[in-house]
Design a protein around this motif. Structure first.
Motif, PDB file in Angstrom:
ATOM      1  N   VAL A 134       3.624  -6.383   8.252  1.00 23.45           N
ATOM      2  CA  VAL A 134       3.147  -7.248   7.215  1.00 23.45           C
ATOM      3  C   VAL A 134       2.604  -8.490   7.973  1.00 23.45           C
ATOM      4  O   VAL A 134       2.039  -9.207   7.162  1.00 23.45           O
ATOM      5  CB  VAL A 134       4.371  -7.342   6.233  1.00 23.45           C
ATOM      6  N   VAL A 135       3.148  -8.783   9.153  1.00 24.42           N
ATOM      7  CA  VAL A 135       2.699 -10.053   9.778  1.00 24.42           C
ATOM      8  C   VAL A 135       1.265  -9.953  10.176  1.00 24.42           C
ATOM      9  O   VAL A 135       0.699 -11.054  10.484  1.00 24.42           O
ATOM     10  CB  VAL A 135       3.267 -10.046  11.333  1.00 24.42           C
ATOM     11  N   ALA A 192       9.251  -7.740   0.884  1.00 21.40           N
ATOM     12  CA  ALA A 192       8.109  -8.214   1.741  1.00 21.40           C
ATOM     13  C   ALA A 192       6.774  -7.486   1.302  1.00 21.40           C
ATOM     14  O   ALA A 192       5.637  -8.244   1.545  1.00 21.40           O
ATOM     15  CB  ALA A 192       8.300  -7.331   3.205  1.00 21.40           C
ATOM     16  N   GLY A 193       6.912  -6.381   0.633  1.00 26.03           N
ATOM     17  CA  GLY A 193       5.781  -6.004  -0.140  1.00 26.03           C
ATOM     18  C   GLY A 193       5.255  -6.861  -1.212  1.00 26.03           C
ATOM     19  O   GLY A 193       3.943  -7.048  -1.276  1.00 26.03           O
ATOM     20  N   ASN A 194       6.044  -7.589  -1.934  1.00 22.50           N
ATOM     21  CA  ASN A 194       5.642  -8.329  -3.001  1.00 22.50           C
ATOM     22  C   ASN A 194       5.033  -9.805  -2.465  1.00 22.50           C
ATOM     23  O   ASN A 194       3.948  -9.984  -3.154  1.00 22.50           O
ATOM     24  CB  ASN A 194       6.956  -8.739  -3.752  1.00 22.50           C
ATOM     25  N   ASP A 195       5.670 -10.151  -1.431  1.00 19.99           N
ATOM     26  CA  ASP A 195       5.104 -11.362  -0.896  1.00 19.99           C
ATOM     27  C   ASP A 195       3.669 -11.120  -0.139  1.00 19.99           C
ATOM     28  O   ASP A 195       2.648 -11.765  -0.258  1.00 19.99           O
ATOM     29  CB  ASP A 195       5.857 -11.906   0.278  1.00 19.99           C
ATOM     30  N   THR A 196       3.534  -9.926   0.493  1.00 16.69           N
ATOM     31  CA  THR A 196       2.385  -9.597   1.165  1.00 16.69           C
ATOM     32  C   THR A 196       1.369  -9.438  -0.148  1.00 16.69           C
ATOM     33  O   THR A 196      -0.030  -9.764  -0.004  1.00 16.69           O
ATOM     34  CB  THR A 196       2.494  -8.336   2.042  1.00 16.69           C
ATOM     35  N   THR A 197       1.730  -8.594  -1.093  1.00 24.50           N
ATOM     36  CA  THR A 197       0.682  -8.313  -2.113  1.00 24.50           C
ATOM     37  C   THR A 197       0.145  -9.521  -2.817  1.00 24.50           C
ATOM     38  O   THR A 197      -1.176  -9.746  -3.059  1.00 24.50           O
ATOM     39  CB  THR A 197       1.431  -7.523  -3.011  1.00 24.50           C
ATOM     40  N   ASN A 198       0.905 -10.625  -3.096  1.00 17.88           N
ATOM     41  CA  ASN A 198       0.870 -11.882  -3.943  1.00 17.88           C
ATOM     42  C   ASN A 198       0.006 -12.565  -2.912  1.00 17.88           C
ATOM     43  O   ASN A 198      -1.096 -13.157  -3.490  1.00 17.88           O
ATOM     44  CB  ASN A 198       1.999 -12.684  -4.067  1.00 17.88           C
ATOM     45  N   ARG A 199       0.044 -12.680  -1.525  1.00 17.68           N
ATOM     46  CA  ARG A 199      -0.632 -13.186  -0.708  1.00 17.68           C
ATOM     47  C   ARG A 199      -2.170 -12.791  -0.552  1.00 17.68           C
ATOM     48  O   ARG A 199      -3.212 -13.507  -0.721  1.00 17.68           O
ATOM     49  CB  ARG A 199      -0.125 -13.463   0.658  1.00 17.68           C
ATOM     50  N   MET A 200      -2.344 -11.472  -0.767  1.00 19.44           N
ATOM     51  CA  MET A 200      -3.531 -10.787  -0.634  1.00 19.44           C
ATOM     52  C   MET A 200      -4.499 -11.195  -2.022  1.00 19.44           C
ATOM     53  O   MET A 200      -5.706 -11.138  -2.070  1.00 19.44           O
ATOM     54  CB  MET A 200      -3.520  -9.453  -0.317  1.00 19.44           C
ATOM     55  N   LYS A 201      -3.502 -10.895  -3.083  1.00 16.00           N
ATOM     56  CA  LYS A 201      -4.371 -11.417  -4.451  1.00 16.00           C
ATOM     57  C   LYS A 201      -4.797 -12.604  -4.575  1.00 16.00           C
ATOM     58  O   LYS A 201      -5.805 -12.878  -5.011  1.00 16.00           O
ATOM     59  CB  LYS A 201      -3.282 -10.887  -5.508  1.00 16.00           C
TER      60      LYS A 201
END
Length: 287
Positions: free
Chosen positions: A223-224, A249-258
């Motif tokens: 995720v980095v 970690a998946g939540n944070d990464t998904t939100n950042r990409m959205k």
């Protein structure tokens, strides 16, 4: 002593002895098969020492099955006698000083990539319910070693290359990578949607669920690396499906990409409540 007592009291490594260990990985121990000449170690022992798998034949089992293979009999009375006869000098688990092959202080001294062909790796993929034909088209095989002094001794695993020339390395007993780290971009159709995954086992699982490769894939490999994925995708007008892990970690990464990619859609609800795509695939296959 009976079978139940043996299973409760002893592990596979109690029987084999710690001298049998060639390498300790993230998920267990790699040993040489004692019932045949094994120049390239192919016997994996689970992290708790209770289970084993022979990557050459695909056979697997518990401590009883292991002893049966070692002494060449399935006679339970003879197996029980073996434990009464044998002296156990090295208690399990062995010293954590055996924990090799992880971190920057243990670089690969041998790293040879070839087409995916080993039966043991095919068996590992089948255990994860992944289509081996699809895996052959998307992954390679690596033969590797951590010590230059181990002439003609190597381990083998799945190898998944990234855009920078590094590799993710996976097997039943090892999880690691060869620098440099980076994302992996696989474009099969310039007009097709992109699907973004955290790891390549989820990519293989998704392709298995689809029964073929029909999307473009981006695998973060960590995720980095989300910034590199955003940079790679920010110019595309294609739909982007986000299929990361169902955890924080998946939540944070998904939100950042959205937030960064207006054409990105979170589709993790398709696999909920499972943690990732492979967990979902295994559930469907074995449930």
């Amino acid at each position: 002593m009976n079978i139940a007592q043996i299973k409760n009291k002893y592990t596979c490594l109690d029987y084999l002895g710690t001298d049998a260990i060639v390498r300790q990985g993230v998920n267990g121990y790699l040993c040489r098969c004692p019932w045949r000449e094994d120049k390239h170690p192919s016997l994996s022992i689970s992290a708790n020492g209770k289970g084993w798998i022979d990557h050459t034949t695909g056979e697997h089992g518990n401590i009883i099955d292991l002893v049966a293979k070692c002494i060449g009999t399935t006679d339970f009375a003879r197996i029980c006698e073996e434990f009464e006869r044998k002296s156990f000098v090295f208690p399990f688990p062995p010293s954590k000083n055996l924990d090799l092959g992880k971190g920057k202080n243990s670089p690969f001294s041998v790293f040879s990539v070839c087409p995916l062909q080993s039966k043991g790796l095919f068996d590992y993929l089948v255990q994860r319910c992944i289509d081996t034909t699809i895996a052959q088209g998307l992954c390679s095989e690596v033969h590797y070693s951590f010590s230059a002094t181990e002439n003609n001794k190597y381990l083998y695993a799945l190898a998944f290359g990234n855009d920078k020339g590094g590799f993710e390395v996976r097997s039943a007993c090892f999880k690691g990578s060869k620098a440099p780290k980076g994302i992996t971009t696989r474009i099969f159709d310039k007009n097709a949607p992109y699907v973004v995954f955290e790891g390549f086992m989820d990519m293989l699982s998704f392709a298995t669920l689809c029964k073929r490769v029909k999307h473009n894939y981006i695998v973060l490999n960590s995720v980095v690396n989300v910034g590199a994925a955003i940079e790679s995708l920010e110019k595309t007008t294609n739909t982007i499906y986000l299929l990361l892990d169902n955890d924080q970690a998946g939540n944070d990464t998904t939100n950042r990409m959205k937030q960064a990619l207006p054409n990105a859609i979170d589709i993790r609800n398709k696999i909920a409540p499972h943690k990732d795509v492979n967990d979902y695939l295994v559930f469907l296959s074995k449930g």
